[in-house]
Design a protein around this motif. Structure first.
Motif, PDB file in Angstrom:
ATOM      1  N   ILE A   1       2.165 -13.580   6.784  1.00 55.11           N
ATOM      2  CA  ILE A   1       3.418 -13.101   6.202  1.00 55.11           C
ATOM      3  C   ILE A   1       4.204 -14.325   5.752  1.00 55.11           C
ATOM      4  O   ILE A   1       4.407 -15.266   6.522  1.00 55.11           O
TER       5      ILE A   1
ATOM      6  N   THR B   1       1.039  -7.641  11.818  1.00 58.95           N
ATOM      7  CA  THR B   1       0.593  -6.638  10.861  1.00 58.95           C
ATOM      8  C   THR B   1      -0.350  -5.704  11.589  1.00 58.95           C
ATOM      9  O   THR B   1      -0.874  -6.031  12.655  1.00 58.95           O
TER      10      THR B   1
ATOM     11  N   THR C   1       5.342  -4.583   2.276  1.00 64.10           N
ATOM     12  CA  THR C   1       4.300  -5.600   2.468  1.00 64.10           C
ATOM     13  C   THR C   1       4.314  -6.630   1.341  1.00 64.10           C
ATOM     14  O   THR C   1       3.356  -7.392   1.184  1.00 64.10           O
TER      15      THR C   1
ATOM     16  N   VAL D   1       2.942 -10.333   1.946  1.00 62.01           N
ATOM     17  CA  VAL D   1       1.988 -10.269   3.054  1.00 62.01           C
ATOM     18  C   VAL D   1       0.577 -10.413   2.485  1.00 62.01           C
ATOM     19  O   VAL D   1       0.225  -9.736   1.509  1.00 62.01           O
TER      20      VAL D   1
ATOM     21  N   PRO E   1      -2.881  -9.374   2.105  1.00 61.75           N
ATOM     22  CA  PRO E   1      -3.422  -8.062   2.463  1.00 61.75           C
ATOM     23  C   PRO E   1      -4.728  -8.149   3.228  1.00 61.75           C
ATOM     24  O   PRO E   1      -5.518  -9.074   3.055  1.00 61.75           O
TER      25      PRO E   1
ATOM     26  N   ARG F   1      -4.947  -3.123   1.675  1.00 59.62           N
ATOM     27  CA  ARG F   1      -3.595  -2.933   1.158  1.00 59.62           C
ATOM     28  C   ARG F   1      -3.137  -1.482   1.241  1.00 59.62           C
ATOM     29  O   ARG F   1      -1.956  -1.193   1.395  1.00 59.62           O
TER      30      ARG F   1
ATOM     31  N   ASP G   1      -2.204  -1.258   5.206  1.00 63.66           N
ATOM     32  CA  ASP G   1      -1.484  -2.305   5.939  1.00 63.66           C
ATOM     33  C   ASP G   1      -0.052  -1.909   6.285  1.00 63.66           C
ATOM     34  O   ASP G   1       0.656  -1.304   5.470  1.00 63.66           O
ATOM     35  N   CYS G   2       0.370  -2.286   7.488  1.00 64.27           N
ATOM     36  CA  CYS G   2       1.764  -2.153   7.922  1.00 64.27           C
ATOM     37  C   CYS G   2       2.224  -3.484   8.487  1.00 64.27           C
ATOM     38  O   CYS G   2       1.443  -4.175   9.138  1.00 64.27           O
ATOM     39  N   VAL G   3       3.482  -3.825   8.277  1.00 60.95           N
ATOM     40  CA  VAL G   3       4.110  -4.888   9.058  1.00 60.95           C
ATOM     41  C   VAL G   3       4.566  -4.243  10.363  1.00 60.95           C
ATOM     42  O   VAL G   3       5.228  -3.211  10.355  1.00 60.95           O
TER      43      VAL G   3
ATOM     44  N   ASP H   1       6.928  -3.253  -4.142  1.00 64.37           N
ATOM     45  CA  ASP H   1       5.754  -2.849  -3.361  1.00 64.37           C
ATOM     46  C   ASP H   1       5.355  -1.439  -3.786  1.00 64.37           C
ATOM     47  O   ASP H   1       6.071  -0.470  -3.522  1.00 64.37           O
TER      48      ASP H   1
END
Length: 599
Positions: free
Chosen positions: A79, A169, A196, A199, A201, A204, A207-209, A233
């Motif tokens: 990140i 993540t 994101t 971030v 990937p 993608r 993906d979560c923060v 995003d």
């Protein structure tokens, strides 16, 4: 200020309000990094002078304008943080970002201070935390155990009390597994709730923060600040922050007994059973759910489409720098080079079929409770079976993002061998507040210290936004007025609102009163060495409704002040001592519901 200064948000803000300089907090953070003697936690730590320069931009202490004023946090090294290299745990991939990732920017604007970038399984591929060319972070609770990944450094930094919270993540469980293995909270938002942008990937589309914190309150405070829609995003979604009121009795799905997988770890099996008992004690209804289709969904994540998506994220770099990859990571990405579009579409079709099949199952309950991890592994055990053990850790996590669910991992106690026990609460997308509310009650009931710090869980936080509407009166109920019991309708008729399940302070005894119809208990205050904590519920009424309710209470019951385990107190049911003649002492049951179930 002592090195024992707790770093939960409330404790730090109380210290600042008392005059503690933020500069001393910076020095304490750097001291704790040195004392940890664990070079695997951070890949990069900001220089002291740079941190002090950032402090000067905060202005005077104002936790209303800046709710994270002076709060230190760490950021997983996939990140972006402006001015600190992003490596994704691959030195040859490193670049120097010119601006913060969207979520980092929001947290800094709220007054939080980035301490440094944390270690991870390379390119966020793994659940173990050891697939890195840097030193391996040591599990904060037991250094013989794997720290969990891929957000290993972020979890360990939080569990050791070096920072107040950290960002990770989560694609397959990377924001939950390290939390469960290090005795902290891991909030995995609904996909798209946190931007994101900025971030690196992994997958993608999934993906979560994620957010690691010592308490559910702190994780939720960070989430509320960071959960903003981002036009940059394409996967960002606006879920809003209007949480529906928590119902006193929820239907919670749990894996059917015959479907539960613990791979021979009897201590984890027993700890999960204890967590389910705690949920039932809070008044919730547990429903066993066949889990084969959830496991089938989980298995898709490391097949076809989503392995190819990981490869697509770094294809140019992988093709030109194959020697730069960790051996296990190289094996996973290398397998993707043989996949075709046909393989990807087969994966999409299989997932859609499973989503359609599971949709009514997910809709049939309010949320799910699963083990965070099915077992603990030592580093030695992982060395012997690196792929298999990693896969097993994802038993209860891999399906979550594929099915568009949110979740939060929460400590529930200690296993019989003293290692951390944790469950993850899951719900359909957008129900982040619901799982956080239930997790908060579970964590408070565990009576655990925070992470590996030895700090106690702070008194219940109540922000201005969460405070009761002006004029409402809290009422503690302990017996027949509990949700689902015979006299609860009296509260419902007065339009009372359920607030939360709670426990009294450990200075009460509970009695089953003779000659009562329907059966009722009596709560009596005693000294702490004679008493125990008793399960209760807190409801709210208008002053008029409260007056009408109290006027109808028959002797020997009455309303007094009841002290709760979180340090607060409310009006609530107590009994006259004269009524205890012939009554049965049922304190050992810990609550009226548990007594009724045993009768």
């Amino acid at each position: 200020m002592s090195n024992s200064q707790a770093f939960d948000i409330g404790s730090l803000h109380a210290a600042y309000a008392g005059g503690w300089p933020v500069s001393e907090m910076i020095d304490l953070v750097l001291s704790r990094i040195e004392q940890a003697a664990d070079p695997g936690i951070f890949i990069e730590v900001a220089e002291r002078q740079a941190l002090l320069n950032e402090v000067t931009t905060l202005g005077s202490f104002d936790p209303v304008a800046k709710p994270l004023w002076g709060i230190p946090f760490a950021v997983k090294d996939n990140i972006d943080v402006a001015g600190l290299p992003t490596t994704a745990a691959c030195p040859d991939y490193a670049y120097l970002p010119q601006k913060d990732a969207a979520v980092v920017r929001l947290l800094r604007e709220a007054g939080a201070i980035v301490i440094g970038k944390t270690n991870l399984d390379q390119f966020a591929t793994g659940l173990v935390g050891v697939r890195t060319p840097y030193s391996i972070p040591r599990n904060a609770v037991d250094p013989n155990l794997v720290p969990g990944g891929s957000s290993s450094g972020s979890a360990v930094a939080t569990a050791r009390g070096i920072v107040s919270f950290s960002l990770g993540t989560d694609t397959a469980g990377s924001g939950r597994i390290p939390a469960g293995l290090n005795n902290i909270v891991g909030l995995k938002p609904s996909v798209g709730a946190l931007s994101t942008t900025g971030v690196v990937p992994a997958c993608r589309t999934l993906d979560c923060v994620s957010i690691f914190a010592l308490t559910v309150d702190d994780a939720w405070s960070v989430f509320e600040i960071a959960a903003k829609p981002d036009p940059e995003d394409a996967y960002s979604r606006d879920f809003g922050m209007n949480a529906t009121p928590l119902r006193p009795v929820l239907t919670i799905g749990v894996p059917a007994k015959e479907d539960r997988q613990f791979f021979g770890d009897e201590a984890m099996t027993a700890a999960y059973a204890q967590a389910l008992h705690a949920l039932a004690s809070l008044g919730h209804r547990l429903v066993e759910i066949p889990f084969d289709d959830f496991y089938a969904t989980a298995n898709l994540l490391y097949e076809g489409a989503w392995v190819a998506e990981r490869y697509a994220a770094v294809k140019d770099f992988f093709d030109s720098h194959p020697q730069s990859f960790h051996p296990v990571t190289h094996r996973i990405y290398g397998a993707a080079t043989t996949l075709t579009a046909v393989d990807a579409f087969r994966g999409f079709y299989a997932l859609q079929a499973l989503k359609r099949k599971l949709a009514p199952v997910i809709a049939s309950v309010d949320l799910f409770c699963v083990p965070t991890a099915p077992c603990h592994y030592t580093v030695a055990e992982l060395d012997a079976e690196p792929i298999r053990e990693n896969s097993r850790l994802g038993t209860y996590t891999n399906f979550v993002n594929l099915l568009d669910m949110c979740g939060i991992a929460v400590p529930t106690g200690k296993r019989k061998d003293g290692l951390p026990a944790s469950v993850t609460l899951l719900a359909s997308s957008g129900k982040d507040a619901l799982v956080a509310d239930v997790a908060r009650a579970l964590h408070r009931g565990s009576d655990l210290s925070l992470g590996a710090t030895g700090w106690r869980l702070p008194a219940r936080k109540q922000s201005p936004e969460a405070a009761a509407p002006s004029g409402l009166i809290d009422l503690v109920v302990v017996g027949a007025h509990l949700s689902g019991l015979p006299l609860n309708h009296q509260l419902q008729t007065l339009k009372a609102c359920f607030v939360r399940a709670a426990k009294t302070a450990p200075s009460y005894r509970l009695y089953a009163l003779p000659g009562q119809t329907p059966p009722k208990p009596g709560l009596v205050r005693v000294t702490e060495d004679e008493g125990a904590s008793i399960d209760v519920e807190v409801w709210q009424l208008t002053p008029e409704a409260f007056g009408n309710f109290v006027a109808a209470i028959p002797a020997p019951l009455g309303i007094g002040t009841v002290a709760l385990s979180d340090g607060t107190s409310c009006k609530g049911f107590l009994v006259e001592s004269v009524a205890l003649s012939g009554a049965s002492d049922i304190t050992a049951y810990g609550g009226w519901r548990r007594y009724l179930k045993s009768a």
